[in-house]
Design a protein around this motif. Structure first.
Motif, mmCIF file in Angstrom:
data_model
loop_
_atom_site.group_PDB
_atom_site.id
_atom_site.type_symbol
_atom_site.label_atom_id
_atom_site.label_comp_id
_atom_site.label_asym_id
_atom_site.label_seq_id
_atom_site.Cartn_x
_atom_site.Cartn_y
_atom_site.Cartn_z
ATOM 1 N N PRO A 21 7.595 -14.596 6.376
ATOM 2 C CA PRO A 21 7.477 -14.277 4.949
ATOM 3 C C PRO A 21 7.777 -12.814 4.634
ATOM 4 N N ILE A 22 7.407 -11.923 5.532
ATOM 5 C CA ILE A 22 7.648 -10.498 5.303
ATOM 6 C C ILE A 22 9.135 -10.191 5.401
ATOM 7 N N ILE A 23 9.797 -10.738 6.416
ATOM 8 C CA ILE A 23 11.238 -10.523 6.562
ATOM 9 C C ILE A 23 11.971 -11.060 5.338
ATOM 10 N N GLN A 24 11.586 -12.239 4.865
ATOM 11 C CA GLN A 24 12.234 -12.836 3.698
ATOM 12 C C GLN A 24 12.082 -11.964 2.455
ATOM 13 N N ALA A 25 11.010 -11.200 2.393
ATOM 14 C CA ALA A 25 10.741 -10.383 1.206
ATOM 15 C C ALA A 25 11.498 -9.060 1.207
ATOM 16 N N VAL A 26 12.187 -8.748 2.309
ATOM 17 C CA VAL A 26 12.880 -7.463 2.427
ATOM 18 C C VAL A 26 14.353 -7.641 2.072
ATOM 19 N N ASP A 27 14.803 -6.929 1.060
ATOM 20 C CA ASP A 27 16.218 -6.983 0.668
ATOM 21 C C ASP A 27 17.093 -6.552 1.836
ATOM 22 N N GLY A 28 18.127 -7.333 2.087
ATOM 23 C CA GLY A 28 19.080 -6.985 3.132
ATOM 24 C C GLY A 28 18.817 -7.647 4.466
ATOM 25 N N ARG A 259 -1.618 -16.349 4.579
ATOM 26 C CA ARG A 259 -2.053 -17.678 5.013
ATOM 27 C C ARG A 259 -2.036 -18.678 3.860
ATOM 28 N N GLN A 260 -2.209 -18.183 2.630
ATOM 29 C CA GLN A 260 -2.211 -19.048 1.454
ATOM 30 C C GLN A 260 -0.840 -19.137 0.787
ATOM 31 N N GLY A 261 0.182 -18.585 1.447
ATOM 32 C CA GLY A 261 1.532 -18.668 0.912
ATOM 33 C C GLY A 261 1.946 -17.503 0.049
ATOM 34 N N GLY A 262 1.129 -16.461 -0.026
ATOM 35 C CA GLY A 262 1.467 -15.291 -0.824
ATOM 36 C C GLY A 262 2.580 -14.484 -0.193
ATOM 37 N N LEU A 263 3.215 -13.652 -1.025
ATOM 38 C CA LEU A 263 4.347 -12.845 -0.576
ATOM 39 C C LEU A 263 4.249 -11.432 -1.147
ATOM 40 N N PRO A 264 4.847 -10.461 -0.472
ATOM 41 C CA PRO A 264 4.909 -9.106 -1.039
ATOM 42 C C PRO A 264 5.542 -9.139 -2.425
ATOM 43 N N GLY A 265 5.010 -8.297 -3.294
ATOM 44 C CA GLY A 265 5.527 -8.231 -4.655
ATOM 45 C C GLY A 265 4.760 -9.071 -5.653
ATOM 46 N N GLN A 266 4.004 -10.047 -5.159
ATOM 47 C CA GLN A 266 3.205 -10.862 -6.061
ATOM 48 C C GLN A 266 2.010 -10.067 -6.584
ATOM 49 N N PRO A 267 1.474 -10.445 -7.740
ATOM 50 C CA PRO A 267 0.307 -9.742 -8.280
ATOM 51 C C PRO A 267 -0.847 -9.716 -7.269
ATOM 52 N N GLY A 268 -1.422 -8.544 -7.092
ATOM 53 C CA GLY A 268 -2.548 -8.394 -6.183
ATOM 54 C C GLY A 268 -2.174 -8.175 -4.737
ATOM 55 N N TRP A 269 -0.861 -8.179 -4.429
ATOM 56 C CA TRP A 269 -0.459 -7.996 -3.028
ATOM 57 C C TRP A 269 -0.936 -6.636 -2.505
ATOM 58 N N GLY A 270 -1.653 -6.675 -1.397
ATOM 59 C CA GLY A 270 -2.122 -5.447 -0.756
ATOM 60 C C GLY A 270 -3.239 -4.739 -1.490
ATOM 61 N N GLU A 291 -18.872 9.670 -3.837
ATOM 62 C CA GLU A 291 -17.946 9.131 -4.830
ATOM 63 C C GLU A 291 -17.170 7.967 -4.231
ATOM 64 N N LYS A 292 -16.753 7.037 -5.082
ATOM 65 C CA LYS A 292 -15.915 5.928 -4.652
ATOM 66 C C LYS A 292 -14.469 6.404 -4.476
ATOM 67 N N VAL A 293 -13.796 5.845 -3.499
ATOM 68 C CA VAL A 293 -12.392 6.164 -3.255
ATOM 69 C C VAL A 293 -11.583 4.889 -3.453
ATOM 70 N N LYS A 294 -10.737 4.872 -4.477
ATOM 71 C CA LYS A 294 -9.920 3.691 -4.745
ATOM 72 C C LYS A 294 -8.994 3.418 -3.562
ATOM 73 N N THR A 295 -8.979 2.175 -3.115
ATOM 74 C CA THR A 295 -8.170 1.794 -1.955
ATOM 75 C C THR A 295 -6.689 1.796 -2.303
ATOM 76 N N LEU A 296 -5.884 2.407 -1.451
ATOM 77 C CA LEU A 296 -4.438 2.379 -1.630
ATOM 78 C C LEU A 296 -3.914 0.960 -1.436
ATOM 79 N N GLN A 297 -2.743 0.693 -1.951
ATOM 80 C CA GLN A 297 -2.141 -0.626 -1.792
ATOM 81 C C GLN A 297 -1.562 -0.776 -0.386
ATOM 82 N N GLY A 298 -1.914 -1.887 0.268
ATOM 83 C CA GLY A 298 -1.344 -2.174 1.574
ATOM 84 C C GLY A 298 0.086 -2.684 1.446
ATOM 85 N N GLY A 299 0.805 -2.713 2.572
ATOM 86 C CA GLY A 299 2.190 -3.166 2.490
ATOM 87 C C GLY A 299 2.821 -3.438 3.841
ATOM 88 N N TYR A 300 2.597 -4.645 4.383
ATOM 89 C CA TYR A 300 3.225 -4.988 5.663
ATOM 90 C C TYR A 300 4.741 -4.960 5.572
#
Length: 347
Positions: A21-28, A259-270, A291-300
């Motif tokens: 799924p990750i490879i499919q989501a990468v242009d090129g 595992r649920q079929g999600g892909l990079p770029g979808q809402p909430g990814w990472g 203080e709270k530290v907002k979590t950065l967005q992940g990105g496999y």
């Protein structure tokens, strides 16, 4: 080069969930062949991809630029070497190999054949680790004295998966340990010495399902821990420095989404749950403030974007094979430490 054509060796959990799924989501990038004994499973996910029975069949395809090894751990070394010798760039699923000398040989083989070699340490792009790394590198906690990372689970039953059966490279240390060790080395470099307690804790387990590692960095200690009988999880990360501490609960969301079929770029990814945001506690001018530290967005996907850039534009690979070799050395030293019941120097 219009497309980087990819062949995947193996289509179990790793190939099916963490790579395709990750490879499919990468242009090129385009998956053109998969080695699998279950063509129907592959076709359900990749209907236009050819399925072949052996790595030899895959390597005969001169159009394939990159071979991704996701087969069982004991095959990583021979398959990666065969692919490099066939003139392919190679990505190996973690753990890189079983023995560090195999890693060294693959690095030398890649150099001789002028091909790229990298290891899929995807958890460098977990949202919690990216946030932790940024917080450490900002210097707000001062000199780091204690770093602790847990990858705990509640899995009391031994399953029939090959990872839980006796054999080279099986067990939790090679599995989750490879992630935790890579993250620590990525942050702090090579340790001075290694101490480890590693054993099968669950009833009926024949491989290690518990480990506790202590990496010595002079005045800093790194603790890496995993257990399979943990119903109430402790912090995922805790870091303490001369000026403050960072505590983080929860686990990056990308695995569950995949595992649920999600892909990079979808809402909430990472993204992370707000209640799991880390807490940074600093000592400043005689007062303690949290203080709270907002979590950065992940990105496999950044791993394979990096591989695309390395192949097409001479950029560095996203994970150096030499780094992965050092991870294998720590695993070997942990096994030695556990067997000899002593701390062993890193060498």
């Amino acid at each position: 080069m219009n497309k980087v054509k990819v062949g995947i060796v193996g289509f179990g959990l790793s190939g099916q969930v963490f790579h395709a799924p990750i490879i499919q989501a990468v242009d090129g990038m385009e998956i053109v062949k998969v080695v699998s004994g279950n063509p129907q499973k592959v076709k359900q996910q990749l209907p236009d991809t050819e399925v072949v029975g052996t790595i030899d069949d895959l390597l005969l395809d001169e159009a394939i630029d990159l071979v991704v090894i996701t087969s069982p751990n004991q095959t990583h070394y021979p398959y990666a070497k065969q692919a490099l010798q066939a003139g392919k760039h190679v990505v190996v699923e973690k753990p890189f190999v079983i023995h560090s000398e195999e890693a060294r040989d693959l690095i030398e083989t890649a150099s001789r054949h002028k091909k790229l070699l990298s290891v899929y340490q995807n958890r460098r792009w977990d949202n919690d680790f990216l946030t932790l790394k940024q917080t450490i590198e900002s210097g707000v906690m001062g000199e780091i004295a204690h770093y602790e990372a847990h990858f705990d689970r509640y899995r009391p039953q031994v399953t029939d998966r090959w990872r839980e059966q006796e054999g080279p490279g099986s067990g939790m240390l090679y599995d989750l340990g490879a992630h935790l060790i890579d993250q620590a080395l990525h942050l702090f470099g090579k340790p001075i010495s290694v101490y480890a307690d590693v054993f099968p804790q669950r009833a009926g387990s024949k491989v290690d399902d518990y480990f506790h590692l202590v990496l010595n960095y002079d005045k800093m200690r790194v603790i890496l821990h995993s257990g399979s009988l943990v119903t109430q999880h402790s912090p995922r990360f805790q870091v303490h420095g001369s000026q403050g501490s960072f505590i983080k609960y929860g686990l990056d969301s990308q695995e569950d989404m995949l595992r649920q079929g999600g892909l990079p770029g979808q809402p909430g990814w990472g993204a992370d749950r707000e209640e799991w945001y880390g807490e940074l506690t600093l000592a400043s001018y005689g007062s303690i403030q949290t203080e709270k530290v907002k979590t950065l967005q992940g990105g496999y996907e950044r791993f394979y974007q990096g591989m695309f850039a390395a192949i097409t534009d001479h950029a560095p690979v996203p994970v150096q094979a030499e780094d992965a070799m050092d991870t294998m050395k720590v695993i070997e030293l942990a096994i030695q430490s556990n067997a000899e019941k002593r701390t062993v120097p890193f060498r």
